[in-house]
Enzyme design. Structure first.
Site, mmCIF file in Angstrom:
data_model
loop_
_atom_site.group_PDB
_atom_site.id
_atom_site.type_symbol
_atom_site.label_atom_id
_atom_site.label_comp_id
_atom_site.label_asym_id
_atom_site.label_seq_id
_atom_site.Cartn_x
_atom_site.Cartn_y
_atom_site.Cartn_z
ATOM 1 C CB SER A 127 -0.979 -0.026 1.030
ATOM 2 O OG SER A 127 -2.001 0.902 1.060
ATOM 3 C CG ASP A 180 -2.650 4.061 -1.457
ATOM 4 O OD1 ASP A 180 -3.334 4.040 -2.498
ATOM 5 O OD2 ASP A 180 -2.737 3.633 -0.310
ATOM 6 C CG ASP A 194 -2.895 -0.387 -2.421
ATOM 7 O OD1 ASP A 194 -3.034 0.795 -1.854
ATOM 8 O OD2 ASP A 194 -3.584 -1.281 -1.835
ATOM 9 C CG ASP A 219 -6.052 0.619 -0.764
ATOM 10 O OD1 ASP A 219 -5.384 1.726 -0.631
ATOM 11 O OD2 ASP A 219 -6.030 -0.216 -0.014
#
Length: 447
Positions: A101, A242, A244, A246
């Site tokens: 992440s 960010d 990833d 999400d």
């Protein structure tokens, strides 16, 4: 359940330290065995972000899954929400996202999704943990039953089309100049492409991943680059994802950051007006500002609060029928469309409101004035400082000091030996005093 392997968001740690090829292979085997349900040919989709270690972990997991008879479909760099969506769309038994992440490139992680696209519950994680600690060699596939692996070339186009379809068919973003910061991460191709296909003028930054620069001075955790670019180009809006993709933060045309609380307020109001809220309220965490709660109350909407972590927000949403939830940090979950936070889809919902109202982003996104909110962290080495009598007394005194119009939230971090002390209220001086008093007591107890 054991938390030897799984944290609050899958398995995460230093790449080639905690997340080794050996562990990745075993996770593939254990998870493949756990999801071997029925006699059909089982399939898993694997996506990743742009970390250098992603190659190592991806191929180790392919070896693990194929060794227990699962076919593997490789998506390449893709946002976490895209992996969740494609797991459902491609009728896979399992989805895997290789990502840490918003963490720096040295870390990596493994997030797992069931066939419904939802993250695994505690019971399934416990089952996988038990398998990881057992001897799996008797359960490996025979030679003719080994799995196959192939790359899915259409994955990007599928996700872009999915994201666009969350807007009305006639909705165009023409006339908007948008700067999108992809954090040199998983959305570096799909986010700019989707916005361009919707008609926007797109300036993309953070779209030159080299395996080592994910989240480095870019993205939702470092919005200064986006703020500078929005001001420099006089853009209408900036979108920061960010690593990833999400989570999302918005930057308005003046260069001011709009956090997840304001974004949830915009979406809640818009969906209420359109009759799209499945319940008269939304779900957020204990960290969301009291200003959001008061604003929603003025609209006749409730704010249900959960522990920190998007999995807890989603659990409450599913259990009680809410379709809007999220975190102040920018995880926005819109369950009409997805099963996890989706930075791009949340941004599109905001842009639809901006287009419909034909107002600057600064006006659309300033729904409420946030109350003074202060968060401080106290690091400790061992023990349970929160159980010490002086700390308990300090917390009681701080709660009384803030009164009915304020909030005090004390919580240990789920990932490191840190106690987080947060307070908010109408009086900034009282809020500061309350936090400082508790921090002082915890610091003494920790010493």
């Amino acid at each position: 359940m054991t938390r030897k392997y799984f944290g609050t968001d899958g398995i995460r740690g230093r790449a080639n330290g905690v997340i080794t090829p050996d562990l990745a292979l075993k996770v593939g085997q254990a998870t493949g065995i756990a999801f071997h349900r029925g006699e059909h040919r089982h399939r898993v989709v694997i996506g990743k972000d742009t970390r250098l270690s992603g190659y190592m972990i991806e191929y180790a997991m392919v070896a693990g899954f194929t060794s227990v008879g699962m076919d593997v479909m490789l998506l390449g760099p893709m946002p976490t929400p895209a992996v969740a969506m494609l797991t459902r769309s491609m009728r896979a038994d399992l989805g895997v996202m290789i990502s840490a992440s918003h963490n720096p490139y040295e870390d990596n992680g493994i997030k797992l999704f069931g066939p419904d696209g939802h993250k695994l519950n505690d019971e399934v994680e416990a089952e996988i943990s038990a398998l990881l600690d057992s001897d799996l060699s008797p359960r490996l596939s025979t030679s003719p039953m080994l799995g196959r692996a192939k790359r899915i070339e259409s994955a990007h186009a599928r996700y872009i089309e999915f994201a666009k379809r969350t807007l009305p068919r006639n909705m165009s973003l023409e006339g908007l100049r948008i700067v999108v910061d992809c954090a040199n991460g998983a959305a570096y191709k799909v986010a700019p492409e989707a916005l361009w296909e919707l008609g926007a003028e797109v300036i993309a930054i953070g779209v030159e991943p080299d395996g080592l620069n994910i989240n480095k001075d870019v993205g939702s955790t470092h919005p200064s680059a986006l703020i500078q670019k929005v001001r420099e180009l006089r853009a209408d809006v900036g979108i920061a994802l960010d690593g990833d993709a999400d989570r999302v933060l918005i930057v308005d045309e003046q260069g001011q950051v709009v956090d997840g609380d304001q974004l949830m307020a915009v979406i809640a109001r818009s969906w209420q007006e359109d009759g799209r809220l499945s319940q008269p309220g939304i779900v957020a965490t204990v960290m969301s500002n009291l200003g959001l709660e008061r604003y929603l109350g003025g609209l006749g909407l409730s704010l249900a609060r959960t522990s920190v972590g998007d999995r807890y927000v989603l659990e409450h949403m599913r259990a009680h029928g809410f379709n809007v939830g999220g975190e102040q940090s920018g995880h926005i979950i819109l369950s009409d469309y997805g099963t996890t936070g989706d930075g791009l889809v949340a941004a599109l919902q905001l842009l639809a409101v901006v287009k419909r109202q034909d107002k600057p982003v600064s006006e659309v996104c300033h729904c409420f004035e946030p109350l003074p909110q202060i968060l401080k962290n106290v690091r400790y080495k061992q023990g349970h400082p929160l159980k010490e009598k002086p700390v308990v007394s300090a917390i009681e005194a701080a709660t009384q000091l803030l009164g009915a119009g304020g909030r005090l939230v004390i919580r240990p971090s789920g990932t490191e030996p840190v106690i987080r002390v947060m307070a908010e209220g109408d009086d900034a001086d009282l809020v500061m005093r309350a936090v400082d008093d508790v921090v002082e007591a915890v610091t003494k107890a920790a010493a």
